[in-house]
Scaffold this motif. Structure first.
Motif, PDB file in Angstrom:
ATOM      1  N   ARG A  84      33.546  34.458  35.081  1.00  0.00           N
ATOM      2  CA  ARG A  84      34.419  34.933  33.997  1.00  0.00           C
ATOM      3  C   ARG A  84      35.638  34.038  33.794  1.00  0.00           C
ATOM      4  O   ARG A  84      36.552  34.389  33.041  1.00  0.00           O
ATOM      5  CB  ARG A  84      34.879  36.360  34.303  1.00  0.00           C
ATOM      6  CG  ARG A  84      33.747  37.382  34.454  1.00  0.00           C
ATOM      7  CD  ARG A  84      33.087  37.708  33.133  1.00  0.00           C
ATOM      8  NE  ARG A  84      32.014  38.686  33.264  1.00  0.00           N
ATOM      9  CZ  ARG A  84      32.183  40.000  33.232  1.00  0.00           C
ATOM     10  NH1 ARG A  84      33.405  40.504  33.067  1.00  0.00           N
ATOM     11  NH2 ARG A  84      31.152  40.813  33.349  1.00  0.00           N
ATOM     12  N   ALA A  85      35.690  32.894  34.463  1.00  0.00           N
ATOM     13  CA  ALA A  85      36.849  32.007  34.362  1.00  0.00           C
ATOM     14  C   ALA A  85      36.931  31.339  33.002  1.00  0.00           C
ATOM     15  O   ALA A  85      35.915  31.102  32.338  1.00  0.00           O
ATOM     16  CB  ALA A  85      36.778  30.937  35.453  1.00  0.00           C
ATOM     17  N   GLY A 118      49.915  37.670  32.594  1.00  0.00           N
ATOM     18  CA  GLY A 118      49.268  38.882  33.062  1.00  0.00           C
ATOM     19  C   GLY A 118      48.634  38.638  34.413  1.00  0.00           C
ATOM     20  O   GLY A 118      48.547  37.494  34.870  1.00  0.00           O
ATOM     21  N   PRO A 119      48.184  39.688  35.099  1.00  0.00           N
ATOM     22  CA  PRO A 119      47.562  39.523  36.419  1.00  0.00           C
ATOM     23  C   PRO A 119      46.347  38.596  36.351  1.00  0.00           C
ATOM     24  O   PRO A 119      45.448  38.808  35.540  1.00  0.00           O
ATOM     25  CB  PRO A 119      47.189  40.947  36.827  1.00  0.00           C
ATOM     26  CG  PRO A 119      47.207  41.743  35.568  1.00  0.00           C
ATOM     27  CD  PRO A 119      48.194  41.098  34.666  1.00  0.00           C
ATOM     28  N   THR A 120      46.358  37.594  37.186  1.00  0.00           N
ATOM     29  CA  THR A 120      45.364  36.518  37.121  1.00  0.00           C
ATOM     30  C   THR A 120      44.942  36.109  38.524  1.00  0.00           C
ATOM     31  O   THR A 120      45.762  36.074  39.443  1.00  0.00           O
ATOM     32  CB  THR A 120      45.957  35.292  36.392  1.00  0.00           C
ATOM     33  OG1 THR A 120      46.369  35.676  35.080  1.00  0.00           O
ATOM     34  CG2 THR A 120      44.952  34.159  36.285  1.00  0.00           C
ATOM     35  N   TYR A 121      43.654  35.798  38.673  1.00  0.00           N
ATOM     36  CA  TYR A 121      43.168  35.184  39.909  1.00  0.00           C
ATOM     37  C   TYR A 121      43.034  33.685  39.665  1.00  0.00           C
ATOM     38  O   TYR A 121      42.286  33.258  38.793  1.00  0.00           O
ATOM     39  CB  TYR A 121      41.822  35.773  40.323  1.00  0.00           C
ATOM     40  CG  TYR A 121      41.886  37.240  40.668  1.00  0.00           C
ATOM     41  CD1 TYR A 121      42.491  37.671  41.849  1.00  0.00           C
ATOM     42  CD2 TYR A 121      41.358  38.198  39.806  1.00  0.00           C
ATOM     43  CE1 TYR A 121      42.564  39.019  42.155  1.00  0.00           C
ATOM     44  CE2 TYR A 121      41.423  39.548  40.113  1.00  0.00           C
ATOM     45  CZ  TYR A 121      42.036  39.951  41.289  1.00  0.00           C
ATOM     46  OH  TYR A 121      42.109  41.290  41.590  1.00  0.00           O
ATOM     47  N   ILE A 122      43.783  32.924  40.413  1.00  0.00           N
ATOM     48  CA  ILE A 122      43.666  31.461  40.352  1.00  0.00           C
ATOM     49  C   ILE A 122      42.880  31.063  41.594  1.00  0.00           C
ATOM     50  O   ILE A 122      43.395  31.098  42.704  1.00  0.00           O
ATOM     51  CB  ILE A 122      45.042  30.798  40.280  1.00  0.00           C
ATOM     52  CG1 ILE A 122      45.782  31.303  39.031  1.00  0.00           C
ATOM     53  CG2 ILE A 122      44.908  29.284  40.255  1.00  0.00           C
ATOM     54  CD1 ILE A 122      47.149  30.703  38.814  1.00  0.00           C
ATOM     55  N   TRP A 123      41.606  30.750  41.406  1.00  0.00           N
ATOM     56  CA  TRP A 123      40.700  30.594  42.525  1.00  0.00           C
ATOM     57  C   TRP A 123      40.445  29.140  42.878  1.00  0.00           C
ATOM     58  O   TRP A 123      40.627  28.238  42.054  1.00  0.00           O
ATOM     59  CB  TRP A 123      39.371  31.311  42.256  1.00  0.00           C
ATOM     60  CG  TRP A 123      38.711  30.969  40.940  1.00  0.00           C
ATOM     61  CD1 TRP A 123      38.820  31.645  39.761  1.00  0.00           C
ATOM     62  CD2 TRP A 123      37.858  29.842  40.668  1.00  0.00           C
ATOM     63  NE1 TRP A 123      38.090  31.027  38.781  1.00  0.00           N
ATOM     64  CE2 TRP A 123      37.481  29.923  39.305  1.00  0.00           C
ATOM     65  CE3 TRP A 123      37.373  28.795  41.442  1.00  0.00           C
ATOM     66  CZ2 TRP A 123      36.648  28.971  38.713  1.00  0.00           C
ATOM     67  CZ3 TRP A 123      36.540  27.844  40.855  1.00  0.00           C
ATOM     68  CH2 TRP A 123      36.184  27.950  39.513  1.00  0.00           C
ATOM     69  N   GLU A 127      34.629  44.767  40.659  1.00  0.00           N
ATOM     70  CA  GLU A 127      35.241  43.562  41.237  1.00  0.00           C
ATOM     71  C   GLU A 127      36.764  43.634  41.182  1.00  0.00           C
ATOM     72  O   GLU A 127      37.441  43.131  42.075  1.00  0.00           O
ATOM     73  CB  GLU A 127      34.743  42.306  40.531  1.00  0.00           C
ATOM     74  CG  GLU A 127      33.470  41.735  41.117  1.00  0.00           C
ATOM     75  CD  GLU A 127      33.580  41.443  42.599  1.00  0.00           C
ATOM     76  OE1 GLU A 127      34.096  40.374  42.980  1.00  0.00           O
ATOM     77  OE2 GLU A 127      33.154  42.298  43.403  1.00  0.00           O
ATOM     78  N   GLN A 128      37.308  44.247  40.146  1.00  0.00           N
ATOM     79  CA  GLN A 128      38.756  44.445  40.122  1.00  0.00           C
ATOM     80  C   GLN A 128      39.188  45.274  41.325  1.00  0.00           C
ATOM     81  O   GLN A 128      40.195  44.966  41.974  1.00  0.00           O
ATOM     82  CB  GLN A 128      39.174  45.155  38.830  1.00  0.00           C
ATOM     83  CG  GLN A 128      39.108  44.284  37.592  1.00  0.00           C
ATOM     84  CD  GLN A 128      39.787  44.940  36.400  1.00  0.00           C
ATOM     85  OE1 GLN A 128      40.830  45.575  36.537  1.00  0.00           O
ATOM     86  NE2 GLN A 128      39.218  44.771  35.214  1.00  0.00           N
ATOM     87  N   ARG A 142      42.468  39.012  35.408  1.00  0.00           N
ATOM     88  CA  ARG A 142      41.955  40.203  36.093  1.00  0.00           C
ATOM     89  C   ARG A 142      41.240  41.162  35.140  1.00  0.00           C
ATOM     90  O   ARG A 142      40.164  41.677  35.494  1.00  0.00           O
ATOM     91  CB  ARG A 142      43.106  40.902  36.822  1.00  0.00           C
ATOM     92  CG  ARG A 142      42.714  42.190  37.537  1.00  0.00           C
ATOM     93  CD  ARG A 142      43.870  42.746  38.348  1.00  0.00           C
ATOM     94  NE  ARG A 142      43.640  44.129  38.712  1.00  0.00           N
ATOM     95  CZ  ARG A 142      42.901  44.546  39.727  1.00  0.00           C
ATOM     96  NH1 ARG A 142      42.292  43.655  40.493  1.00  0.00           N
ATOM     97  NH2 ARG A 142      42.754  45.831  39.994  1.00  0.00           N
ATOM     98  N   PRO A 143      41.765  41.431  33.932  1.00  0.00           N
ATOM     99  CA  PRO A 143      41.073  42.361  33.029  1.00  0.00           C
ATOM    100  C   PRO A 143      39.695  41.879  32.582  1.00  0.00           C
ATOM    101  O   PRO A 143      38.893  42.676  32.077  1.00  0.00           O
ATOM    102  CB  PRO A 143      42.024  42.470  31.830  1.00  0.00           C
ATOM    103  CG  PRO A 143      43.363  42.062  32.355  1.00  0.00           C
ATOM    104  CD  PRO A 143      43.064  41.021  33.384  1.00  0.00           C
ATOM    105  N   ASP A 144      39.393  40.575  32.751  1.00  0.00           N
ATOM    106  CA  ASP A 144      38.088  40.059  32.353  1.00  0.00           C
ATOM    107  C   ASP A 144      36.997  40.376  33.373  1.00  0.00           C
ATOM    108  O   ASP A 144      35.813  40.149  33.110  1.00  0.00           O
ATOM    109  CB  ASP A 144      38.155  38.542  32.136  1.00  0.00           C
ATOM    110  CG  ASP A 144      38.943  38.171  30.885  1.00  0.00           C
ATOM    111  OD1 ASP A 144      39.142  39.065  30.036  1.00  0.00           O
ATOM    112  OD2 ASP A 144      39.372  37.003  30.764  1.00  0.00           O
TER     113      ASP A 144
END
Length: 416
Positions: free
Chosen positions: A285-286, A236-241, A192-193, A185-187
């Motif tokens: 950003r992945a 850490g907070p992550t989007y697994i898409w 977008e966040q 998420r921080p990336d």
């Protein structure tokens, strides 16, 4: 003499069964072709209350506590969101505040279960066939074999065991190719966040293009606040898409790519379909090493079609029987429930019931479980595929801005 059980496959279902059998005093061996239990996809899976209750019957309480300390509680995140390809909000999912489900990294759960199986897990053993003469036998690629009183195929979508039992494949391509990756998420940029929020979301556009962003935060949203027990690979907070496109020669060509090349090709494909650049930032950003492709396979949604064989001393569970697309997030949970029910039914066989009768009851329940999760998963698959028709593409393009405007108007009405 205790019953000997050979489990073919060391995925979530096979390891859960192996752990339960070992804990209950059975002589068990779990065989898997991988040489490292962490050699699996880095995406996450959802365990609802039923799956968690099943796990509690299979593993020791300390394993469950470690799982909860390493899982992200759905009740602590915001309501899911639905978007269009421009990033316009179309609606929200249900209130999750009372939800008992958790999300957990597949690597984390597999590692926990492998530890519970212990020395009964045999890695680097690829099964090539099974047969049942006087006793069930598993044959391996290295020329060795193993016999047992019961053989259970937990070897996934392309199961050697289930194919032997059914006399052919137990599933077929569902018509969608999936692509997955992980993005911290921080990336992402601030806008977008804010748009994606601390929640999961799904965006569907014309021509079957879809993008799911699963929010995982095992630290900030830990289901159990016990940092000393935490072992999640996500810190850490992550989007697994998960990106999705209808299966075609063009989509199939993407499966030949990996890493940065695949990420770049995916971005180009979405842009060709008219997606706004900012909605694709989560892909751009992945971590390139996390980006991978896979085919959606599905079994029949009819219970009567599942496990189409006569009960015997070779059976199967999970995706080997009811291969489930990831669109419902319930495949791994169903495999765990299969494992718990099989263990329960085997316990009745020691009370005078024959082993085959116990397997027959287990398979009857497994058919119902499989049909349930498949029906849910295929609803989303069919919805996505419906947008890949001329009418469906036009309807999606026309309806999206109307729905987005209605959501904005409702928001202004509430705020005023």
């Amino acid at each position: 003499m205790s019953m000997r059980v050979a489990v073919v496959g060391g995925g979530i279902g096979g390891l859960a069964l192996g752990a339960g059998l070992r804990r209950s005093g059975y002589e068990v061996a779990v065989f898997d072709r991988d040489t490292d239990v962490a050699a699996t996809g880095g995406y996450h899976i959802t365990l609802d209350q039923r799956a968690q209750s099943a796990l509690q019957r299979l593993v020791a309480p300390e394993v469950v506590r470690r799982l909860l300390a390493s899982g992200s509680a759905l009740r602590l995140r915001e309501r899911d969101a639905f978007w269009d390809r421009r990033g316009r909000l179309l609606g929200h999912g249900p209130d999750l505040s009372g939800c008992a489900s958790i999300d957990v990294d597949r690597i984390t759960l597999r590692t926990l279960l492998a530890g519970a199986v212990g020395e009964d897990l045999h890695l680097g053993r690829e099964a090539t066939g099974v047969d049942q003469r006087e006793v069930p036998r598993v044959e391996f690629a290295d020329g060795t074999s193993a016999t047992a009183d019961l053989v259970v195929g937990a070897d996934g979508t392309h199961s050697v065991v289930a194919r032997h039992l059914a006399g052919g494949p137990t599933n077929r391509p569902a018509g969608i190719i999936g692509f997955s990756g992980r993005t911290r998420r921080p990336d992402l940029g601030p806008s977008e966040q804010q748009r994606l929020g601390l929640r999961s979301g799904l965006a569907v556009g014309p021509r079957g293009a879809a993008l799911y962003t699963g929010f995982l935060d095992p630290v900030g949203n830990a289901a159990l606040d016990a940092p000393e027990l935490r072992m999640s690979v996500t810190t850490g907070p992550t989007y697994i898409w998960g990106a999705m496109f209808p299966e075609s020669a063009r989509t199939g060509a993407l499966r030949e790519l990996a890493g940065t090349q695949l990420r770049t090709a995916l971005l180009a494909r979405f842009r060709d379909e008219g997606w706004a650049d900012h909605t694709l930032e989560v892909i751009a950003r992945a971590d390139p090493a996390s980006v991978a492709a896979f085919r959606f396979n599905a079994s029949s949604t009819r219970a009567a079609d599942l496990a189409p064989w006569r009960a015997g001393r070779i059976t199967a569970l999970g995706d080997a029987v009811h291969a489930t697309p990831p669109t419902a997030g319930m495949g791994a949970g169903a495999a765990i429930r299969d494992a718990a029910d099989l263990l329960d039914q085997l316990g009745t066989a020691t009370d005078g019931t024959t082993l085959v009768d116990a397997i027959s009851r287990y398979e009857a329940g497994m058919r119902q479980r499989g049909a349930e999760v498949l029906t849910m998963a295929m609803r989303t698959v069919r919805w996505i595929l419906a947008t890949d028709t001329t009418l469906g593409a036009a309807a999606t393009a026309v309806a999206s801005p109307v729905l987005a405007a209605a959501v904005r108007l409702r928001g202004r009405t509430i705020s005023s």
